[in-house]
Design a protein around this motif. Sequence first.
Motif, mmCIF file in Angstrom:
data_model
loop_
_atom_site.group_PDB
_atom_site.id
_atom_site.type_symbol
_atom_site.label_atom_id
_atom_site.label_comp_id
_atom_site.label_asym_id
_atom_site.label_seq_id
_atom_site.Cartn_x
_atom_site.Cartn_y
_atom_site.Cartn_z
ATOM 1 N N VAL A 316 0.837 -1.206 0.000
ATOM 2 C CA VAL A 316 0.000 0.000 0.000
ATOM 3 C C VAL A 316 0.868 1.251 0.000
ATOM 4 O O VAL A 316 0.626 2.209 -0.749
ATOM 5 C CB VAL A 316 -0.948 0.002 1.218
ATOM 6 C CG1 VAL A 316 -1.648 1.357 1.356
ATOM 7 C CG2 VAL A 316 -1.979 -1.109 1.095
ATOM 8 N N ALA A 317 1.918 1.251 0.828
ATOM 9 C CA ALA A 317 2.801 2.417 0.917
ATOM 10 C C ALA A 317 3.499 2.690 -0.413
ATOM 11 O O ALA A 317 3.652 3.853 -0.818
ATOM 12 C CB ALA A 317 3.826 2.203 2.031
ATOM 13 N N HIS A 320 1.026 4.182 -2.890
ATOM 14 C CA HIS A 320 0.803 5.598 -2.575
ATOM 15 C C HIS A 320 1.999 6.449 -2.985
ATOM 16 O O HIS A 320 1.841 7.569 -3.482
ATOM 17 C CB HIS A 320 0.518 5.760 -1.077
ATOM 18 C CG HIS A 320 -0.847 5.301 -0.676
ATOM 19 N ND1 HIS A 320 -1.237 5.140 0.636
ATOM 20 C CD2 HIS A 320 -1.938 4.971 -1.422
ATOM 21 C CE1 HIS A 320 -2.487 4.740 0.685
ATOM 22 N NE2 HIS A 320 -2.930 4.623 -0.541
ATOM 23 N N GLY A 323 1.843 7.377 -6.416
ATOM 24 C CA GLY A 323 0.640 8.119 -6.766
ATOM 25 C C GLY A 323 -0.254 7.338 -7.716
ATOM 26 O O GLY A 323 -1.000 7.912 -8.501
ATOM 27 N N GLN A 326 -5.438 5.184 -4.619
ATOM 28 C CA GLN A 326 -5.714 5.349 -3.199
ATOM 29 C C GLN A 326 -6.192 4.016 -2.646
ATOM 30 O O GLN A 326 -7.113 3.404 -3.173
ATOM 31 C CB GLN A 326 -6.773 6.421 -2.972
ATOM 32 C CG GLN A 326 -6.254 7.842 -3.138
ATOM 33 C CD GLN A 326 -5.143 8.153 -2.134
ATOM 34 O OE1 GLN A 326 -5.254 7.853 -0.942
ATOM 35 N NE2 GLN A 326 -4.060 8.754 -2.626
ATOM 36 N N SER A 328 -7.388 2.049 0.897
ATOM 37 C CA SER A 328 -7.816 2.205 2.286
ATOM 38 C C SER A 328 -7.964 0.830 2.933
ATOM 39 O O SER A 328 -8.381 -0.129 2.283
ATOM 40 C CB SER A 328 -9.140 2.966 2.377
ATOM 41 O OG SER A 328 -10.184 2.245 1.742
ATOM 42 N N LEU A 344 -9.434 -0.250 -3.194
ATOM 43 C CA LEU A 344 -8.503 0.473 -4.057
ATOM 44 C C LEU A 344 -9.283 1.257 -5.113
ATOM 45 O O LEU A 344 -10.183 0.717 -5.755
ATOM 46 C CB LEU A 344 -7.536 -0.506 -4.733
ATOM 47 C CG LEU A 344 -6.425 0.099 -5.605
ATOM 48 C CD1 LEU A 344 -5.159 -0.751 -5.541
ATOM 49 C CD2 LEU A 344 -6.881 0.221 -7.069
ATOM 50 N N THR A 346 -8.508 4.136 -8.349
ATOM 51 C CA THR A 346 -7.541 4.880 -9.144
ATOM 52 C C THR A 346 -8.086 6.250 -9.502
ATOM 53 O O THR A 346 -9.267 6.520 -9.350
ATOM 54 C CB THR A 346 -7.216 4.116 -10.430
ATOM 55 O OG1 THR A 346 -8.422 3.878 -11.164
ATOM 56 C CG2 THR A 346 -6.558 2.781 -10.124
#
Length: 346
Positions: A316-317, A320, A323, A326, A328, A344, A346
């Motif tokens: 996940v990191a 991110h 870019g 996203q 969560s 997820l 986009t």
Amino acid sequence: MNTKKDSELLLDGSQGEGGGQILRSALALSMLSGRPFRLTKIRAGRSKPGLMRQHLACVRAAALVGNAQVEGAEIGSTEIGFRPGTIRGGQFEFKVGSAGSTMLVLQTVLPALLRADAPSRISIEGGTHNMLAPTSDFIADAFLPLLARMGAQVQMTVERHGFFPAGGGLVHVEVRPGPLQPLHLHERGASTGLEAIALLRSLPQHIGERELEIAARRLPLTASARRDLSAGFGPGNALVLKASYANVTEIVVGLGEHGLSAESVAENACRELRSYLAHGAPVGEHLSDQLLLPLLLAGGGSFVTGRPSSHLETNVAVIHAFGAAQVSIAPDQGNPQQHFRVSLET
């Protein structure tokens, strides 16, 4: 997808899981986005820091598929720079050397090959059953069926199994690029079977029989079998446990090793599968981090898993940082104490 193609992304390899996961995810995301990156402190916290043979194989495979320029691609390197070009399909042969994981190389290049300009056929030589890496059984029965449900056309054949320390396994994978559809995996569905398969090569049959006996005691098996593998590089043993449901399949593999009894191999594998059976979420620990990049290719999706692993959080990191989307992770409303929903967009 936010590519920022002209700027080099700087990543710290000691963060999060701190191993090869950051490297593999960064290579895949760099090829998909076109954004170059520099990774420092590679495996800084490990007893032998820097690139090992299987990590170097991942870098070299990504460089070929992604037409990339690479700096620092050598054994022991703690920093690499990777500047991708245009992804290309075609015929590829990758040799990990020794018993390094073939499946981690596949994991690195598969997302890019699904976006390539032509179909691909890749052959990878090395280990198919490795500690701390997905086995070929896991990829074939847990991961690829979900990709197929999303629309991916990927076929994998194991010509030879490769066990530590001799390796020598050989797998062939055919990939037809095309669009993927989002996946929303929130429930297991009805159980369709629980199997145990003991794999043996150049070892006494009683080892597999003892493993299957333990599995039958610890689990409500619907089928079990011993499979004697054809001659290959050195002896090998694995106990494959397969829990099948309408919507998902979980694979747990116990690997035999020198000095570890057949009973211990089976007990350890059964304990891991029983943990999965007990928590009730459809997506297991190892499948959870591997689903993120397919969801990214599909433009979104979600799934429910147990408590997030360090590999999932690391993936996940990295997503991110690029870019790319996203992601969560939040307690699932159906069972907020044990289940987490990963989404997820986009």
